[in-house]
Design a protein around this motif. Structure first.
Motif, PDB file in Angstrom:
ATOM      1  N   ILE A 139       0.839  -1.196   0.000  1.00 54.66           N
ATOM      2  CA  ILE A 139       0.000   0.000   0.000  1.00 54.66           C
ATOM      3  C   ILE A 139       0.878   1.250   0.000  1.00 54.66           C
ATOM      4  N   GLN A 140       0.208   2.409  -0.144  1.00 51.06           N
ATOM      5  CA  GLN A 140       0.896   3.698  -0.167  1.00 51.06           C
ATOM      6  C   GLN A 140       0.428   4.593   0.971  1.00 51.06           C
ATOM      7  N   GLU A 141       1.364   5.283   1.575  1.00 52.75           N
ATOM      8  CA  GLU A 141       1.114   6.418   2.470  1.00 52.75           C
ATOM      9  C   GLU A 141       0.100   6.154   3.587  1.00 52.75           C
ATOM     10  N   PRO A 142       0.220   5.063   4.331  1.00 53.72           N
ATOM     11  CA  PRO A 142      -0.715   4.869   5.447  1.00 53.72           C
ATOM     12  C   PRO A 142      -0.457   5.893   6.557  1.00 53.72           C
ATOM     13  N   VAL A 143      -1.538   6.334   7.186  1.00 52.89           N
ATOM     14  CA  VAL A 143      -1.389   7.305   8.268  1.00 52.89           C
ATOM     15  C   VAL A 143      -2.476   7.056   9.316  1.00 52.89           C
ATOM     16  N   PHE A 144      -2.060   7.081  10.587  1.00 53.16           N
ATOM     17  CA  PHE A 144      -2.994   6.876  11.693  1.00 53.16           C
ATOM     18  C   PHE A 144      -4.008   8.013  11.773  1.00 53.16           C
ATOM     19  N   SER A 145      -5.220   7.684  12.214  1.00 52.92           N
ATOM     20  CA  SER A 145      -6.161   8.723  12.619  1.00 52.92           C
ATOM     21  C   SER A 145      -5.658   9.318  13.936  1.00 52.92           C
ATOM     22  N   PRO A 146      -6.060  10.545  14.274  1.00 51.55           N
ATOM     23  CA  PRO A 146      -5.515  11.206  15.478  1.00 51.55           C
ATOM     24  C   PRO A 146      -5.706  10.408  16.767  1.00 51.55           C
ATOM     25  N   GLU A 147      -6.826   9.671  16.893  1.00 48.95           N
ATOM     26  CA  GLU A 147      -7.045   8.904  18.123  1.00 48.95           C
ATOM     27  C   GLU A 147      -6.409   7.519  18.052  1.00 48.95           C
ATOM     28  N   GLY A 148      -5.817   7.172  16.892  1.00 46.96           N
ATOM     29  CA  GLY A 148      -5.034   5.955  16.771  1.00 46.96           C
ATOM     30  C   GLY A 148      -5.827   4.678  16.580  1.00 46.96           C
ATOM     31  N   THR A 149      -7.117   4.779  16.236  1.00 48.28           N
ATOM     32  CA  THR A 149      -7.947   3.574  16.078  1.00 48.28           C
ATOM     33  C   THR A 149      -8.114   3.152  14.624  1.00 48.28           C
ATOM     34  N   LYS A 150      -7.719   4.027  13.699  1.00 52.41           N
ATOM     35  CA  LYS A 150      -7.899   3.738  12.283  1.00 52.41           C
ATOM     36  C   LYS A 150      -6.635   4.117  11.506  1.00 52.41           C
ATOM     37  N   ILE A 151      -6.503   3.538  10.329  1.00 57.68           N
ATOM     38  CA  ILE A 151      -5.402   3.855   9.431  1.00 57.68           C
ATOM     39  C   ILE A 151      -5.993   4.116   8.048  1.00 57.68           C
ATOM     40  N   ALA A 152      -5.736   5.291   7.514  1.00 56.39           N
ATOM     41  CA  ALA A 152      -6.128   5.584   6.135  1.00 56.39           C
ATOM     42  C   ALA A 152      -4.941   5.303   5.230  1.00 56.39           C
ATOM     43  N   TYR A 153      -5.207   4.788   4.041  1.00 54.35           N
ATOM     44  CA  TYR A 153      -4.120   4.485   3.112  1.00 54.35           C
ATOM     45  C   TYR A 153      -4.637   4.513   1.674  1.00 54.35           C
ATOM     46  N   ALA A 154      -3.709   4.463   0.741  1.00 50.09           N
ATOM     47  CA  ALA A 154      -4.053   4.446  -0.687  1.00 50.09           C
ATOM     48  C   ALA A 154      -3.588   3.139  -1.301  1.00 50.09           C
ATOM     49  N   LYS A 155      -4.376   2.651  -2.240  1.00 50.32           N
ATOM     50  CA  LYS A 155      -4.024   1.451  -3.002  1.00 50.32           C
ATOM     51  C   LYS A 155      -4.639   1.579  -4.388  1.00 50.32           C
ATOM     52  N   GLU A 156      -3.779   1.497  -5.396  1.00 53.48           N
ATOM     53  CA  GLU A 156      -4.222   1.517  -6.798  1.00 53.48           C
ATOM     54  C   GLU A 156      -5.189   2.671  -7.062  1.00 53.48           C
ATOM     55  N   ASN A 157      -4.785   3.872  -6.615  1.00 57.44           N
ATOM     56  CA  ASN A 157      -5.468   5.132  -6.918  1.00 57.44           C
ATOM     57  C   ASN A 157      -6.777   5.351  -6.151  1.00 57.44           C
ATOM     58  N   ASN A 158      -7.051   4.499  -5.166  1.00 52.83           N
ATOM     59  CA  ASN A 158      -8.213   4.703  -4.313  1.00 52.83           C
ATOM     60  C   ASN A 158      -7.801   4.815  -2.853  1.00 52.83           C
ATOM     61  N   LEU A 159      -8.706   5.391  -2.034  1.00 52.84           N
ATOM     62  CA  LEU A 159      -8.471   5.570  -0.601  1.00 52.84           C
ATOM     63  C   LEU A 159      -9.295   4.583   0.220  1.00 52.84           C
ATOM     64  N   TYR A 160      -8.696   4.132   1.323  1.00 50.42           N
ATOM     65  CA  TYR A 160      -9.333   3.164   2.204  1.00 50.42           C
ATOM     66  C   TYR A 160      -9.081   3.575   3.659  1.00 50.42           C
ATOM     67  N   VAL A 161      -9.941   3.082   4.550  1.00 48.56           N
ATOM     68  CA  VAL A 161      -9.722   3.229   5.988  1.00 48.56           C
ATOM     69  C   VAL A 161      -9.812   1.846   6.626  1.00 48.56           C
ATOM     70  N   TYR A 162      -8.794   1.527   7.408  1.00 56.37           N
ATOM     71  CA  TYR A 162      -8.719   0.239   8.107  1.00 56.37           C
ATOM     72  C   TYR A 162      -8.960   0.487   9.591  1.00 56.37           C
ATOM     73  N   ALA A 163      -9.924  -0.230  10.183  1.00 59.58           N
ATOM     74  CA  ALA A 163     -10.212  -0.125  11.610  1.00 59.58           C
ATOM     75  C   ALA A 163      -9.339  -1.125  12.359  1.00 59.58           C
ATOM     76  N   ILE A 164      -8.485  -0.646  13.241  1.00 61.51           N
ATOM     77  CA  ILE A 164      -7.489  -1.496  13.897  1.00 61.51           C
ATOM     78  C   ILE A 164      -8.152  -2.527  14.815  1.00 61.51           C
ATOM     79  N   THR A 165      -9.171  -2.126  15.546  1.00 61.38           N
ATOM     80  CA  THR A 165      -9.773  -3.042  16.527  1.00 61.38           C
ATOM     81  C   THR A 165     -10.587  -4.143  15.867  1.00 61.38           C
ATOM     82  N   THR A 166     -11.265  -3.845  14.781  1.00 58.95           N
ATOM     83  CA  THR A 166     -12.132  -4.851  14.143  1.00 58.95           C
ATOM     84  C   THR A 166     -11.486  -5.506  12.926  1.00 58.95           C
ATOM     85  N   GLY A 167     -10.453  -4.859  12.369  1.00 62.39           N
ATOM     86  CA  GLY A 167      -9.833  -5.390  11.153  1.00 62.39           C
ATOM     87  C   GLY A 167     -10.642  -5.131   9.893  1.00 62.39           C
ATOM     88  N   LYS A 168     -11.691  -4.324  10.013  1.00 59.21           N
ATOM     89  CA  LYS A 168     -12.563  -4.046   8.867  1.00 59.21           C
ATOM     90  C   LYS A 168     -11.966  -2.935   8.009  1.00 59.21           C
TER      91      LYS A 168
END
Length: 723
Positions: A139-168
């Motif tokens: 992936i490209q450029e992952p960055v934590f959300s300010p409260e540290g529960t999520k990670i936003a990142y880029a993959k193949e020209n789209n944006l995603y958010v990963y929830a750390i606690t649920t893995g969703k």
């Protein structure tokens, strides 16, 4: 476009004699046998008075992220050691969550262009020591959300958010498509010329993400052959807007993460514009956006209400030439902000209130602020770097927000840079000069006084002295037209003023650049010393258009790149040719990228002055180069045809008299090999003899394996034969 960003800063290998001057070899210089010591991946923490460094234990083939205390320099802990996690590959880089309890670790990085890359990412919880690989894809450029529960990142020209606690994982955009639509990651020209990749940002509450969308579907494509080792070459195709051509259409969007709803922001009545920076303010509902017109002479700072989408211009910067984009915009707790500007003729620090009203110009004088380090809000003290003690030097200063009580914190003449502790009590000072390899010390921020040494390079300095090499001497060269230009010279160690020496001039000369700087040597400097051992004198002159001497000196080349800069190099060579120890019939010049463009023009327009020139990866017509860089200094070819053509070396090939070596890599995504191919054809049709070398599948830096050794051996041999 400066090629020196690609150059490895390598140092000399061992092998000395106590009774004779040891000869430097190209294999030693570019083979990387010796490097200076440094603090790798140094990061100052924000919550505790500590910093981290990435250390390598070569014996155990392991890497550690180690935590140190600013006040004592003692190692507090090893946050992670790769030997304890067999599944973790070597660490390339890392970032912390805002509470600094989690680390995102990048491994197996694959470069895309100059700054961009994809990598495998691992998430590490410091307290539990739990390590998990995030995905089975890069992936490209992952960055934590300010409260540290999520990670936003880029993959193949789209944006995603990963929830750390649920893995969703939630997909925020769906229209991303190669060479068409990019969400949240910059296109080629933004990455190269506005120097950033991540074009998305979390707000302070962690409930909104702002991002820039690039529609590059109408941007012309560039295709490079990749020869590799297969039976047939492959092609790499990407969008590359050349001067005057169609740019990507950019738009600004804000996503409400909880509901995954997106609003497109109407920034105002702009046409054919850039968004070179976005940044949330300290107010979680307020986004700052910088909008730059295509001519880049009008920059608007806009505040966008993240709830309503309304946009308001807060500040406007105008310039008769161009406005530079920086990363110095800093919001204080009350949402007033720090801004740097050249509007009084020199780059200085300004303080504006949250409505955009000027509160104070903090620094003033006929000198430039070169880095803004931050504000200690408890004491109202700003820390910055400047060239107040001469444009070839860098010093660290403090000053009150009121503009009073300015203090010079650094002492030695040379180049100082600072990494401050979060409470601004201390800073790690990195210092070097032409006499001193890099040293790292702990200094008190209130006085600048050294508290403790951290890392030195005494061994490197001792080895350097055993080689008995010449020193780089700085001076000011005055041309016949009266221009005073910074310069340095490296003479043979056994220099004899009664002899006549050949001279090689080296330069880069691009707008705002600097080659004459009082800092420790890079690998090219060692090559110049190798040439000095072969009885060449090497001289570097920073002509008009280069940086750190004020806006007028820098912007005088506007709309005519290569006119005054070439004039200054020719005029400097004429002055040098009159030195009683210089053989005026044996003056050469070389350069890379913009410097290659310059070397090409100098051997043509200065054919009565220069005997030999080497041009590596040169621009030969600004019509071939990208829109953002070229139009900043030249406007478009449609508006300024004469500025483009009268200073293009392609149009002066009939003037070639001396020796000319042209070098390029075929996989140069930056300055396309088209530049050299067109130059070669022009020289052939002018029936001019010249030399050229092509490096298959090499990019703008022309490196990898033995490439640099072969390249600099070729250039050395050429100079010995032709100069």
């Amino acid at each position: 476009m400066n090629y020196f960003k690609h150059a490895f800063i390598l140092f000399l290998a061992a092998g000395f004699s106590t009774f004779a001057q040891q000869k430097i070899t190209i294999e030693e210089i570019y083979g990387g046998a010796f490097r200076g010591k440094s603090l790798d991946e140094l990061q100052a923490l924000k919550n505790t008075n500590q910093y981290t460094v990435l250390n390598t234990d070569r014996a155990s083939k392991s890497m550690q992220i180690d935590l140190y205390d600013y006040a004592t320099l003692n190692k507090v802990a090893t946050l992670i050691n790769t030997k304890d996690h067999k599944e973790l590959p070597p660490i390339d880089s890392y970032t912390f969550s805002s509470d600094e309890k989690q680390i995102l670790i990048a491994c197996n990085s694959e470069s895309i262009f100059r700054h961009s890359f994809v990598a495998d990412y691992y998430l590490y919880d410091i307290a539990s020591k739990k390590l998990q690989k995030l995905f089975d894809f890069k992936i490209q450029e992952p960055v934590f959300s300010p409260e540290g529960t999520k990670i936003a990142y880029a993959k193949e020209n789209n944006l995603y958010v990963y929830a750390i606690t649920t893995g969703k994982t939630t997909q925020l955009t769906t229209d991303g498509k190669k060479n068409s639509i990019i969400n949240g990651i910059t296109d080629w020209v933004y990455e190269e010329e506005f120097a950033f990749v991540r074009a998305f940002d979390w707000n302070k509450a962690g409930d909104k993400i702002a991002y820039i969308r690039f529609d590059e579907s109408q941007v012309p494509e560039f295709t490079m052959d990749m020869y590799n080792t297969g039976l047939y070459p492959s092609q790499e195709t990407f969008k590359y807007p050349k001067a005057g051509e169609k740019n990507a259409e950019v738009s600004l969007h804000i996503v409400a993460v909880a509901t995954n709803t997106t609003q497109k922001i109407n920034l105002g009545n702009y046409n054919d514009f850039y968004i070179p920076r976005i940044k949330w303010t300290t107010d979680p509902a307020l986004l700052s956006v910088q909008v730059l017109n295509r001519h880049q002479n009008n920059l608007d700072l806009i505040f966008v209400d993240g709830n309503t989408g309304s946009a308001k211009v807060i500040l406007t910067e105008k310039d008769k030439a161009y406005v530079d984009v920086t990363d110095n915009l800093t919001f204080l707790k009350d949402n007033s902000f720090i801004w740097t500007s050249e509007k009084d003729g020199f780059n200085h620090i300004y303080h504006y209130d949250k409505s955009g009203k000027l509160k104070n110009q903090i620094t003033k004088g006929n000198w430039e602020v070169t880095e803004y380090y931050g504000l200690d809000e408890k004491s109202g003290t700003i820390f910055y770097q400047s060239v107040e003690n001469g444009s070839i030097n860098r010093d660290i200063y403090s000053i009150r927000l009121t503009g009073k009580d300015k203090k010079r914190l650094s002492v030695q003449a040379g180049t100082h840079a600072a990494t401050f502790s979060p409470n601004f009590d201390f800073y790690i000072n990195t210092f070097s000069s032409a006499l001193q390899p890099p040293t790292y010390t702990l200094n008190a921020a209130s006085t600048g006084k050294e508290v403790k040494a951290i890392v030195g390079n005494d061994e490197l300095l001792a080895k350097f002295k055993k080689y008995n090499l010449p020193e780089k001497e700085f001076f000011v060269l005055k041309t016949a037209k009266g221009h005073e230009l910074n310069a340095w010279v490296i003479k043979p160690k056994d220099f004899d003023a009664t002899k006549k020496y050949p001279v090689l001039m080296t330069q880069y000369s691009g707008p705002g650049s600097q080659q004459v700087a009082n800092k420790w040597y890079d690998s090219n400097d060692y090559w110049y010393m190798l040439l000095s051992q072969k009885n060449y004198i090497v001289i570097c002159v920073d002509g008009r258009g280069t940086g750190f001497k004020g806006a007028d000196f820098k912007k005088v080349t506007y709309k005519e790149l290569g006119k005054l800069e070439v004039e200054d190099q020719i005029d400097a060579a004429k002055v040098i040719g009159k030195y009683n120890y210089v053989d005026a019939s044996r003056i050469g010049i070389w350069g890379w990228s913009f410097g290659g463009f310059m070397a090409s023009n100098c051997i043509l327009k200065g054919n009565d002055v220069f005997k030999t020139a080497i041009a590596v990866a040169p621009v030969t017509s600004w019509r071939f180069y990208d829109s953002v860089y070229t139009e900043r200094f030249m406007q478009t070819p449609q508006e300024n045809a004469s500025g483009y053509d009268e200073n293009s070396p392609i149009n002066h090939v009939s003037k070639l008299k001396g020796n000319f070596l042209l070098i390029h890599g075929t996989a140069d995504d930056n300055v396309h090999v088209q530049n050299s191919m067109t130059m070669i054809e022009a020289l052939v049709q002018a029936n001019k003899q010249f030399d050229w070398a092509i490096y298959p599948d090499k990019n703008h830096g022309i490196y990898g394996g033995k490439t640099r050794i072969q390249l600099f051996t070729k250039m050395t041999n050429y100079l010995e034969e032709k100069l």
